[in-house]
Design a protein around this motif. Structure first.
Motif, PDB file in Angstrom:
ATOM      1  N   ASN A 129      82.214 -88.245 -76.479  1.00  0.00           N
ATOM      2  CA  ASN A 129      81.187 -87.623 -75.640  1.00  0.00           C
ATOM      3  C   ASN A 129      80.686 -88.548 -74.533  1.00  0.00           C
ATOM      4  O   ASN A 129      79.596 -88.340 -73.982  1.00  0.00           O
ATOM      5  CB  ASN A 129      79.997 -87.188 -76.497  1.00  0.00           C
ATOM      6  N   TYR A 168      77.772 -82.765 -76.815  1.00  0.00           N
ATOM      7  CA  TYR A 168      79.015 -82.055 -76.520  1.00  0.00           C
ATOM      8  C   TYR A 168      80.161 -83.048 -76.298  1.00  0.00           C
ATOM      9  O   TYR A 168      79.944 -84.258 -76.151  1.00  0.00           O
ATOM     10  CB  TYR A 168      78.839 -81.149 -75.304  1.00  0.00           C
ATOM     11  N   SER A 207      82.520 -79.672 -73.355  1.00  0.00           N
ATOM     12  CA  SER A 207      82.620 -78.533 -74.258  1.00  0.00           C
ATOM     13  C   SER A 207      81.432 -77.582 -74.179  1.00  0.00           C
ATOM     14  O   SER A 207      81.435 -76.534 -74.835  1.00  0.00           O
ATOM     15  CB  SER A 207      82.786 -79.029 -75.701  1.00  0.00           C
ATOM     16  N   ASP A 208      80.385 -77.906 -73.402  1.00  0.00           N
ATOM     17  CA  ASP A 208      79.286 -76.971 -73.197  1.00  0.00           C
ATOM     18  C   ASP A 208      79.584 -76.006 -72.051  1.00  0.00           C
ATOM     19  O   ASP A 208      78.726 -75.201 -71.674  1.00  0.00           O
ATOM     20  CB  ASP A 208      77.971 -77.712 -72.941  1.00  0.00           C
ATOM     21  N   ALA A 228      81.038 -73.549 -78.543  1.00  0.00           N
ATOM     22  CA  ALA A 228      81.530 -74.704 -77.778  1.00  0.00           C
ATOM     23  C   ALA A 228      82.913 -74.408 -77.201  1.00  0.00           C
ATOM     24  O   ALA A 228      83.788 -73.878 -77.885  1.00  0.00           O
ATOM     25  CB  ALA A 228      81.585 -75.929 -78.673  1.00  0.00           C
TER      26      ALA A 228
END
Length: 462
Positions: A115, A138, A157-158, A184
Motif C-alpha cells: 500500500n 487500500y 484498489s479503492d 475493493a
C-alpha cells in the motif's frame, strides 16, 4: 544443385520454384504454432549471489547495466555493474520491497510495498529518496512511468487513479473509475509516452477508461473483469484484456476496432513497438499479435506444464525475445529455441532488459543473473512481409517462365509448318549427327544430346 535434382527427379525447375514460392506465401500469412514440449537447452547463470533473507523481487534496468534486488529482510541490493557478482550498495528500508520499477531512462526507481511506494533518484549506483505515497488501507494495484520520465500513474484498489510529477511528486490529477460502494477493485493502468493519456481498466467495474489530462474521453463497459491494459505512445490506440478476449481500440471510435478470443483465460497483456505488437499471457499459453489482428506466433503449454502455470513473462522492446517463469524454471525463448534453468526451488520473480540480452531470476535466497547473445531473436526473426515478397517474386518468375515457354513452343511450331508447306519434295526423315555427337531433329531442328532416341522438343524418333 536444383537443376541436378530436377533432372534426377524428372520435375521441371519452374514447378519446384512454384512450390517453394507458394510455401513462402503460406508461411508469411500463417501464425507460427509451437509444439507442446518445453524441453530446453540448459542455460547456466553468469553468476549467482546468495542474499540475506528471501528474495522477493528482481529488476533489471532497461539497458541491462544494473540490477536491483529486494528481500524479505527489508534490504535492497544494488548491482550497479552486472559484470560483478557482488553488490555495489546495500540499502535498508523501513518496509518490505515487493516490487521495483525503473523509468525508461533509468534515472528514477520506484520501490513498492502493498500500500506504499517510494520514488528514488538513481545516480551512479546510488538510490536517493525523493518522495513517497501511501494508499492507506487500500492496495497499490498498478504503477507505470511515462516513457519521457516526467510522469507517474498509480492505480489503487479503492478505484482511484492518480497522476504525479516524477521530479516533485506533485499530484497533477486524480479520478475515481469505480462506482462508490463497490468492493475493493483492482485497477490496471498504462500511460502514453508524454504522460497526457492514461488508460485504465477495472476488474470489479468491468470497464475500460481513456483519460486525457485528467478528463474522461472514452469508456467501454464489458461483462468480464478487465485484466490488463496498454496504450500507444501517442494515446490514440489502446488495448484491453477481459476474461479470454483481447479488445483493440481507436479512441475516435465508439466500439473496438477488433476483438480476438482465446481458449483460455488471459492473465496479462503488454505491448511493444508502439502497440504494433501485442503480447498476451495466459495461464498456460503465450501469443504475439499484430495490431491488424493477425497472430505472429502462439504457444500452448497446457500438456507440458501440468499443475504449473506461466506466472510471469517479459517481451523485449522489439518483440523478438521472450523471458518467462513457471514453477522452478526460468526460460528464455529465441529463434535458436528454448534455453532455461531449473533452480529446483520456486522462482519468485524474473526481469529482463529491453533488448532481451540480460535477464535475472530470484529463487528463495538466491539471485540468478544470465546473459545471452544480443543477435538472437524470438519466433520469426524475419518480417513476414519480406517472406511474402520473396514468395511473390518466385511465383511471378515461374509464371513468366511458363508464358515464355508457351510462346517459344508456338513460335517453333509456326517455323516447322512454314518449312513443311514450302518444301516441294518429300521431307527428310533422318536426323543429322553433328560433329560434337549431338543429334539435330529432322522435324523441328532441335539439337538433342548424344545418344537421344527421341527429340526432346517434338518427340520425333531420331
Amino acid at each position: 544443385m536444383l537443376r541436378k535434382w530436377s533432372r534426377k527427379s524428372g520435375i521441371p525447375n519452374f514447378l519446384i520454384f512454384l512450390f517453394l514460392g507458394s510455401l513462402l506465401l503460406f508461411a508469411s500469412n500463417a501464425p507460427v504454432a509451437w509444439s507442446d514440449s518445453i524441453s530446453f537447452t540448459s542455460k547456466e547463470p553468469k553468476w549467482v549471489y546468495k542474499a540475506v533473507g528471501t528474495v522477493n523481487v528482481v529488476s533489471v534496468s532497461p539497458s541491462g547495466s544494473s540490477l536491483l534486488v529486494g528481500t524479505s529482510q527489508n534490504f535492497v541490493y544494488v548491482f550497479y555493474n552486472v559484470s560483478s557478482s557482488m553488490p555495489s550498495t546495500i540499502i535498508s528500508l523501513q518496509y518490505t520491497p515487493m516490487g521495483i520499477v525503473f523509468s525508461d531512462d533509468s534515472k528514477y526507481v520506484a520501490i513498492l510495498n502493498s500500500n506504499y511506494f517510494e520514488l528514488l533518484n538513481f545516480t551512479d549506483g546510488h538510490l536517493d529518496a525523493s518522495w513517497n505515497f501511501t494508499a492507506g488501507n487500500y492496495q497499490i494495484s498498478s504503477f507505470a512511468f511515462s516513457a519521457d520520465g516526467n510522469s507517474v500513474v498509480v492505480g489503487t484498489s479503492d478505484g482511484w487513479i492518480r497522476l504525479f510529477e516524477t521530479v516533485s511528486g506533485r499530484q497533477v490529477w486524480n479520478m475515481m473509475v469505480s462506482s462508490p460502494g463497490r468492493a475493493a477493485d483492482t485497477i490496471s493502468v498504462d500511460i502514453s509516452a508524454d504522460g497526457n493519456f492514461v488508460i485504465a481498466g477495472s476488474q470489479v467495474g468491468h470497464a475500460v477508461f481513456l483519460i486525457d489530462n485528467g478528463s474522461l474521453v472514452y469508456s467501454y463497459d464489458k461483462t468480464d473483469p478487465v485484466i490488463g491494459v496498454a496504450v500507444s505512445n501517442d494515446g490514440r490506440y489502446f488495448v484491453a484484456a477481459t476474461g479470454n478476449e483481447i479488445h483493440y481500440f481507436d479512441k475516435s471510435l465508439i466500439a473496438p476496432l477488433w476483438n480476438q478470443q482465446f481458449p483460455q483465460s488471459i492473465r496479462a497483456v503488454t505491448a511493444a513497438n508502439n502497440l504494433n505488437e501485442i503480447f498476451v499471457l495466459g495461464n498456460k499459453f503465450i501469443t504475439l499479435l499484430r495490431n491488424n489482428n493477425t497472430q505472429v506466433w502462439t504457444e500452448d503449454w497446457s500438456q507440458s506444464l501440468g499443475y504449473y502455470n506461466i506466472d510471469q513473462a517479459f517481451l523485449s522492446s522489439d518483440a523478438t525475445v521472450c523471458c518467462l517463469r513457471t514453477g522452478t524454471e526460468v526460460i528464455r525463448r529465441s529463434s535458436g529455441g528454448l534455453e532455461g534453468y531449473d533452480a529446483k526451488n520456486p522462482i519468485s520473480s524474473i526481469s529482463m532488459s529491453l533488448d532481451g540480452y540480460f535477464f535475472a531470476a530470484a529463487s528463495v535466497d538466491q539471485v540468478l543473473f544470465f546473459s545471452s547473445p544480443a543477435n538472437s531473436s524470438f519466433g520469426l526473426s524475419v518480417d513476414p512481409t519480406i517472406i511474402w515478397g520473396v514468395g511473390a517474386i518466385m511465383v511471378v518468375v515461374v509464371l513468366l517462365v511458363i508464358i515464355w515457354r508457351i510462346y517459344r513452343s508456338r513460335a517453333r511450331r509456326g517455323i516447322r509448318r512454314t518449312q513443311i508447306y514450302n518444301t516441294s519434295g518429300p521431307s527428310s526423315s533422318f536426323s543429322v549427327r553433328l560433329p560434337s555427337g549431338e543429334l539435330r531433329c529432322s522435324n523441328c531442328g532441335f539439337v538433342n544430346r548424344p545418344g537421344a532416341k527421341y527429340c526432346k522438343n517434338c518427340g520425333t524418333q531420331l
